[in-house]
Scaffold this motif. Structure first.
Motif, PDB file in Angstrom:
ATOM      1  N   UNK A   1      11.434 -21.237 -12.899  1.00  0.00           N
ATOM      2  CA  UNK A   1      11.015 -21.300 -11.500  1.00  0.00           C
ATOM      3  C   UNK A   1       9.561 -21.719 -11.433  1.00  0.00           C
ATOM      4  N   UNK A   2       9.199 -22.382 -10.355  1.00  0.00           N
ATOM      5  CA  UNK A   2       7.818 -22.807 -10.155  1.00  0.00           C
ATOM      6  C   UNK A   2       7.263 -22.135  -8.914  1.00  0.00           C
ATOM      7  N   UNK A   3       5.972 -22.029  -8.845  1.00  0.00           N
ATOM      8  CA  UNK A   3       5.299 -21.348  -7.728  1.00  0.00           C
ATOM      9  C   UNK A   3       4.870 -22.366  -6.674  1.00  0.00           C
ATOM     10  N   UNK A   4       5.055 -21.981  -5.417  1.00  0.00           N
ATOM     11  CA  UNK A   4       4.512 -22.764  -4.310  1.00  0.00           C
ATOM     12  C   UNK A   4       3.956 -21.788  -3.289  1.00  0.00           C
ATOM     13  N   UNK A   5       2.815 -22.103  -2.723  1.00  0.00           N
ATOM     14  CA  UNK A   5       2.147 -21.182  -1.793  1.00  0.00           C
ATOM     15  C   UNK A   5       2.856 -21.172  -0.442  1.00  0.00           C
ATOM     16  N   UNK A   6       2.711 -20.077   0.281  1.00  0.00           N
ATOM     17  CA  UNK A   6       3.288 -19.930   1.621  1.00  0.00           C
ATOM     18  C   UNK A   6       2.230 -19.280   2.513  1.00  0.00           C
ATOM     19  N   UNK A   7       1.394 -20.093   3.149  1.00  0.00           N
ATOM     20  CA  UNK A   7       0.291 -19.535   3.959  1.00  0.00           C
ATOM     21  C   UNK A   7       0.822 -18.735   5.151  1.00  0.00           C
ATOM     22  N   UNK A   8       0.058 -17.718   5.540  1.00  0.00           N
ATOM     23  CA  UNK A   8       0.420 -16.902   6.701  1.00  0.00           C
ATOM     24  C   UNK A   8       0.181 -17.685   7.988  1.00  0.00           C
ATOM     25  N   UNK A   9       1.031 -17.456   8.999  1.00  0.00           N
ATOM     26  CA  UNK A   9       0.858 -18.101  10.288  1.00  0.00           C
ATOM     27  C   UNK A   9      -0.133 -17.336  11.151  1.00  0.00           C
ATOM     28  N   UNK A  10      -0.363 -17.841  12.362  1.00  0.00           N
ATOM     29  CA  UNK A  10      -1.323 -17.218  13.274  1.00  0.00           C
ATOM     30  C   UNK A  10      -0.655 -16.332  14.305  1.00  0.00           C
ATOM     31  N   UNK A  11       0.678 -16.210  14.247  1.00  0.00           N
ATOM     32  CA  UNK A  11       1.369 -15.297  15.148  1.00  0.00           C
ATOM     33  C   UNK A  11       1.331 -15.717  16.605  1.00  0.00           C
ATOM     34  N   UNK A  12       1.406 -17.001  16.875  1.00  0.00           N
ATOM     35  CA  UNK A  12       1.393 -17.476  18.255  1.00  0.00           C
ATOM     36  C   UNK A  12       2.809 -17.914  18.639  1.00  0.00           C
ATOM     37  N   UNK A  13       3.312 -17.341  19.712  1.00  0.00           N
ATOM     38  CA  UNK A  13       4.644 -17.692  20.186  1.00  0.00           C
ATOM     39  C   UNK A  13       4.630 -18.985  20.973  1.00  0.00           C
ATOM     40  N   UNK A  14       5.823 -19.441  21.338  1.00  0.00           N
ATOM     41  CA  UNK A  14       5.950 -20.673  22.122  1.00  0.00           C
ATOM     42  C   UNK A  14       5.404 -20.455  23.528  1.00  0.00           C
ATOM     43  N   UNK A  15       4.614 -21.410  24.004  1.00  0.00           N
ATOM     44  CA  UNK A  15       4.035 -21.293  25.342  1.00  0.00           C
ATOM     45  C   UNK A  15       4.872 -21.991  26.399  1.00  0.00           C
ATOM     46  N   UNK A  16       5.808 -22.820  25.962  1.00  0.00           N
ATOM     47  CA  UNK A  16       6.642 -23.564  26.906  1.00  0.00           C
ATOM     48  C   UNK A  16       8.080 -23.561  26.379  1.00  0.00           C
ATOM     49  N   UNK A  17       8.948 -22.781  27.018  1.00  0.00           N
ATOM     50  CA  UNK A  17      10.317 -22.646  26.515  1.00  0.00           C
ATOM     51  C   UNK A  17      11.111 -23.934  26.681  1.00  0.00           C
ATOM     52  N   UNK A  18      10.666 -24.821  27.594  1.00  0.00           N
ATOM     53  CA  UNK A  18      11.428 -26.054  27.805  1.00  0.00           C
ATOM     54  C   UNK A  18      11.390 -26.957  26.580  1.00  0.00           C
ATOM     55  N   UNK A  19      10.426 -26.718  25.659  1.00  0.00           N
ATOM     56  CA  UNK A  19      10.332 -27.543  24.460  1.00  0.00           C
ATOM     57  C   UNK A  19      11.147 -26.974  23.302  1.00  0.00           C
ATOM     58  N   UNK A  20      11.757 -25.793  23.506  1.00  0.00           N
ATOM     59  CA  UNK A  20      12.517 -25.168  22.424  1.00  0.00           C
ATOM     60  C   UNK A  20      13.938 -25.716  22.402  1.00  0.00           C
ATOM     61  N   UNK A  21      14.475 -25.822  21.203  1.00  0.00           N
ATOM     62  CA  UNK A  21      15.870 -26.233  21.035  1.00  0.00           C
ATOM     63  C   UNK A  21      16.544 -25.273  20.068  1.00  0.00           C
TER      64      UNK A  21
END
Length: 454
Positions: free
Chosen positions: A19-39
């Protein structure tokens, strides 16, 4: 040379499988501001009514859109899906065979002695006990993964019920806010009339108190309702994984369901074979059974087996086998056997208690449904009668046919009746959604639930 080529080839294959290692940076915890753009892909939704629904938020969200978005975007469900990934990885790890152990030993002479040389020994051995308990470990891990998967399914069903309840609550509070704001606006001229009469000395404070309190009370009720609405909208944004300032453009009618006694009895009969949380407990009990069997197998002496080849200091070659075995004098895995046996009993009692409590809770909700439905109908009739009285009183007051205290009293009674009807309707709706969720049935939903749009 050929041996070294084989060693190099084996090393290359081994390195390629690492197995090889790859980094997974933490997000900023910001939710979607416009639901019309969600699918969202509805193909993986847990209920048929959600899978057949056309998900399109460009014109707002109806109650089924909210339920779909909650299943796809709820932060708690995302964590549970991650936990399912961990459980499946553990199930994979439980099925792996233990690696054999290779031993190499060389003993050098402290002083050169003619005719003697460095001795060496090498061998390979395998833990036989791990092989004997592999099947029980694998069965337990698989059942635990099944339990986590069923817990996730049950959490999705609960999230759908919560989304429907919050949709109904927000819609209801908005309706109450509009009605209270309209009442406040209607009372404002009366408040002005009373204050002017008070300033002109035509009324005393005792006589004017009812008029002054009516407008102040309406203002307070609007404020209280607005605070409740803000809390409900906040809860919905958290449930849907949206940003704090994301608009909630809700459309369509609230979710309606009313299971019949026949549907409830049919659902109760097959409850343990259908409800995900009960199936999850069954899977957990099955995993514990496998763990208990594994503990019993592990009471036998731990055994290792291997072969070796040696060369002593005189250059004599020999080969043989080595067997390692623990002496079952003190432990014999009795502690783990007792723990797993007690845990199995605990899970058995937990499951039977859950089924019993569920049956009792469903029966209580079913009885409450009848009572709440009658109360809702009575409140609706009373609200309609007093609404007619309010309209008549408003006309009479404008024509000067009744005094303002009588007019205020009629308006207050009509408003209370309206609020009582909305509260009774909401309570009956919330109970019905909870009952449907507890039954774990998807056949009780009205066909219009997934298609209602204005």
């Amino acid at each position: 040379m050929r041996t070294w080529r084989l060693v190099a080839l084996a090393g290359s294959v081994w390195i390629a499988g690492c197995a090889t290692y790859s980094s997974l940076p933490l997000g900023e915890g910001q939710g979607a501001k416009d639901v019309s753009q969600l699918s969202v892909s509805t193909a993986d939704m847990p209920l048929p009514a959600l899978r057949s629904h056309r998900f399109d938020l460009s014109h707002g969200m109806d109650v089924t859109d909210v339920a779909i978005l909650a299943v796809a975007n709820n932060p708690d469900l995302k964590v549970m899906r991650d936990q399912l990934g961990v459980a499946r990885a553990q199930s994979f790890a439980a099925g792996l065979l233990p690696d054999p152990q290779l031993s190499i030993n060389q003993e050098y002479l402290a002083h050169p002695v003619p005719g003697y040389m460095t001795s060496s020994a090498y061998g390979i051995s395998e833990d036989i006990t791990s092989l004997l308990t592999r099947s029980t470990r694998k069965a337990a891990a698989k059942s635990q993964a099944d339990q986590v998967n069923l817990d996730l399914l049950w959490a999705e069903w609960q999230t759908i019920a919560q989304a429907r309840q919050l949709f109904n609550q927000v819609v209801s509070l908005r309706e109450q806010q509009r009605e209270l704001a309209a009442e406040e606006a209607a009372l404002k001229p009366i408040d002005g009339f009373v204050r002017k009469a008070l300033q002109d000395g035509n009324l005393t404070y005792d006589a004017a108190s009812a008029g002054l309190n009516a407008y102040a009370d309406a203002n307070k009720r609007v404020t209280d309702c607005t605070v409740q609405l803000h809390q409900a909208e906040h809860d919905m944004r958290v449930l849907l994984g949206l940003a704090p300032d994301a608009p909630l453009d809700l459309i369509g009618e609230p979710f309606q369901t009313s299971p019949t006694p026949e549907q409830v009895n049919a659902a109760l009969a097959s409850l343990p074979e259908r409800r995900p949380d009960l199936l999850a407990l069954q899977a957990g009990y099955k995993a514990q059974e496998a763990t208990y069997r594994g503990a019993i197998r592990a009471q036998f002496p731990a055994l290792t087996f291997g072969v070796d080849r040696q060369k002593d200091n005189s250059g004599v070659l020999s080969h043989g086998i080595n067997i390692g075995i623990t002496l079952p004098l003190f432990d014999r895995n009795r502690g783990n056997i007792a723990i797993e046996k007690a845990t199995r009993q605990q899970l058995k009692d937990d499951y039977e208690g859950r089924v019993l409590n569920t049956r009792n809770d469903i029966r209580q909700l079913m009885i409450d449904q009848d009572t709440l439905a009658k109360q809702r109908d009575q409140s609706q009739a009373q609200s309609k009668r007093l609404d007619d009285a309010r309209r008549a009183a408003e006309t009479a007051w404008q024509k000067g046919l009744i005094d303002w205290p009588t007019y205020l009293s009629i308006r207050a009674n009509a408003l209370s009746a309206d609020m009582d009807y909305i509260a009774a309707r909401d309570q009956q709706s919330q109970q019905a959604i909870a009952l449907e969720a507890m039954l774990g049935s998807t056949d009780l939903q009205p066909s219009s639930a997934s298609t209602s749009k204005p």
